[in-house]
Write a protein that holds these residues in place. Structure first.
Motif, mmCIF file in Angstrom:
data_model
loop_
_atom_site.group_PDB
_atom_site.id
_atom_site.type_symbol
_atom_site.label_atom_id
_atom_site.label_comp_id
_atom_site.label_asym_id
_atom_site.label_seq_id
_atom_site.Cartn_x
_atom_site.Cartn_y
_atom_site.Cartn_z
ATOM 1 N N GLY A 72 4.172 1.257 10.639
ATOM 2 C CA GLY A 72 4.863 1.885 10.961
ATOM 3 C C GLY A 72 4.637 2.750 9.447
ATOM 4 N N THR A 73 4.441 1.983 8.374
ATOM 5 C CA THR A 73 4.500 2.894 7.171
ATOM 6 C C THR A 73 3.455 3.755 7.218
ATOM 7 N N LEU A 74 2.041 3.558 7.658
ATOM 8 C CA LEU A 74 1.077 3.850 7.492
ATOM 9 C C LEU A 74 0.584 5.055 8.779
ATOM 10 N N PRO A 75 0.126 6.350 7.933
ATOM 11 C CA PRO A 75 -0.538 7.513 8.950
ATOM 12 C C PRO A 75 -1.116 7.102 10.170
ATOM 13 N N ILE A 103 1.210 -1.235 -0.395
ATOM 14 C CA ILE A 103 0.106 -0.182 0.171
ATOM 15 C C ILE A 103 0.903 1.452 -0.166
ATOM 16 N N PRO A 104 1.045 2.210 -0.571
ATOM 17 C CA PRO A 104 1.720 3.892 -0.652
ATOM 18 C C PRO A 104 0.885 4.048 -0.063
ATOM 19 N N SER A 105 2.192 4.699 0.934
ATOM 20 C CA SER A 105 1.625 5.630 1.513
ATOM 21 C C SER A 105 1.133 7.098 1.550
ATOM 22 N N ASP A 106 1.277 6.962 0.351
ATOM 23 C CA ASP A 106 0.894 8.553 -0.363
ATOM 24 C C ASP A 106 -0.738 8.986 -0.317
ATOM 25 N N ARG A 107 -1.125 7.785 -0.318
ATOM 26 C CA ARG A 107 -2.595 7.659 -1.121
ATOM 27 C C ARG A 107 -3.722 8.401 -0.374
ATOM 28 N N ALA A 108 -4.637 9.490 -0.877
ATOM 29 C CA ALA A 108 -5.102 10.594 0.219
ATOM 30 C C ALA A 108 -6.599 9.803 0.901
ATOM 31 N N VAL A 109 -6.793 8.579 0.716
ATOM 32 C CA VAL A 109 -8.289 7.937 1.731
ATOM 33 C C VAL A 109 -7.772 7.653 3.028
ATOM 34 N N LEU A 110 -5.672 7.457 3.281
ATOM 35 C CA LEU A 110 -5.463 6.838 4.495
ATOM 36 C C LEU A 110 -5.812 8.157 5.294
ATOM 37 N N GLU A 111 -6.447 9.475 4.697
ATOM 38 C CA GLU A 111 -6.369 10.631 5.702
ATOM 39 C C GLU A 111 -7.511 10.156 6.638
ATOM 40 N N GLY A 154 1.719 -9.123 5.746
ATOM 41 C CA GLY A 154 1.010 -7.575 4.700
ATOM 42 C C GLY A 154 1.336 -7.376 6.127
ATOM 43 N N ALA A 155 1.062 -7.892 7.344
ATOM 44 C CA ALA A 155 0.372 -5.689 8.297
ATOM 45 C C ALA A 155 2.337 -6.428 8.357
ATOM 46 N N ALA A 156 3.275 -7.343 8.638
ATOM 47 C CA ALA A 156 4.504 -7.024 8.836
ATOM 48 C C ALA A 156 5.228 -6.009 7.957
ATOM 49 N N ARG A 157 4.757 -6.135 6.393
ATOM 50 C CA ARG A 157 5.783 -5.390 5.686
ATOM 51 C C ARG A 157 5.098 -3.716 6.840
ATOM 52 N N LEU A 158 3.709 -3.483 6.653
ATOM 53 C CA LEU A 158 2.940 -2.464 7.062
ATOM 54 C C LEU A 158 3.578 -1.582 7.625
#
Length: 219
Positions: free
Chosen positions: A161-164, A136-144, A155-159
């Protein structure tokens, strides 16, 4: 919205409607019938059945031809949903996507909001993202918007510390794939009665294979 001609419904499920506000009812060509608990999906396709072209970015826009009527239906289906389910491929293809009713068809924003109030829903549907790999790219608008991310242990291990802040990550069974039945059950447990799938063909196929899709809206 007043310049949109009423849609022609080729096939529609009989049953009680949601009670659309008058202008939404006029453009849709009648009331919208959806069960209180259901999984429904929305696709626009070419006459020969193409819904996406993997080698072409934003191919969904090419397929839809920028149709106002298509965008109106997308907004209406979002307005009726408790949660919008997408896959990571759909997310990666839409950097600015928010999966809100008003963003896809702003002309009907007030009517969509009225419908959500009448249905007792939050101002906008929550977004749930399925990703087995955690790509998941961390710059996607919906993550706000504090979406729910449903993934595997890998997947959780990869994510991590990367998400808002505010993005919730839930791990479900499976490694190569997320168990879509478990994902829908998770959403049901969160009180989401009407689940709209705007995921691509891969996730949609998994939902169909699991016998979870109750309705398909096809333009």
């Amino acid at each position: 919205m007043s310049d949109l001609e009423p849609l022609a419904l080729l096939s529609a499920e009989a049953g009680p409607g949601l009670g659309l506000p008058p202008e939404l009812r006029r453009v849709y060509g009648g009331d919208l019938a959806l069960r209180e608990r259901c999984v429904y999906a929305n696709f626009v396709q070419t006459i020969d059945g193409v819904v996406a072209i993997p080698s072409v970015s934003d191919s969904n826009r090419l397929v839809s031809g920028g149709s106002e009527a298509d965008r109106f239906v997308m907004g209406l289906l979002r307005a009726a949903a408790d949660v919008v389910l997408i896959g990571s491929g759909t997310l990666r293809a839409s950097a600015r996507g928010r999966w809100r009713p008003d963003t896809v068809f702003p002309a009907a924003a007030e009517a969509y909001a009225e419908l959500r109030r009448e249905l007792g829903l939050d101002p906008r549907p929550r977004v749930a993202i399925i990703t087995a790999s955690g790509s998941i790219p961390s710059d996607r608008a919906v993550l706000e918007d504090a979406p729910l991310v449903v993934t595997t242990n890998t997947g959780a291990a990869r994510l991590a510390g990367t998400l808002p802040a505010g993005v919730e990550v839930v791990v479900l069974p499976g490694e190569a794939e997320v168990d879509v039945a478990a994902a829908v059950e998770l959403l049901r447990g969160r009180g989401h009665r009407r689940v709209l799938s705007e995921a691509g063909p891969h996730v949609f196929g998994s939902l169909v294979e699991a016998g979870l899709v109750d309705e398909l809206f096809l333009t």
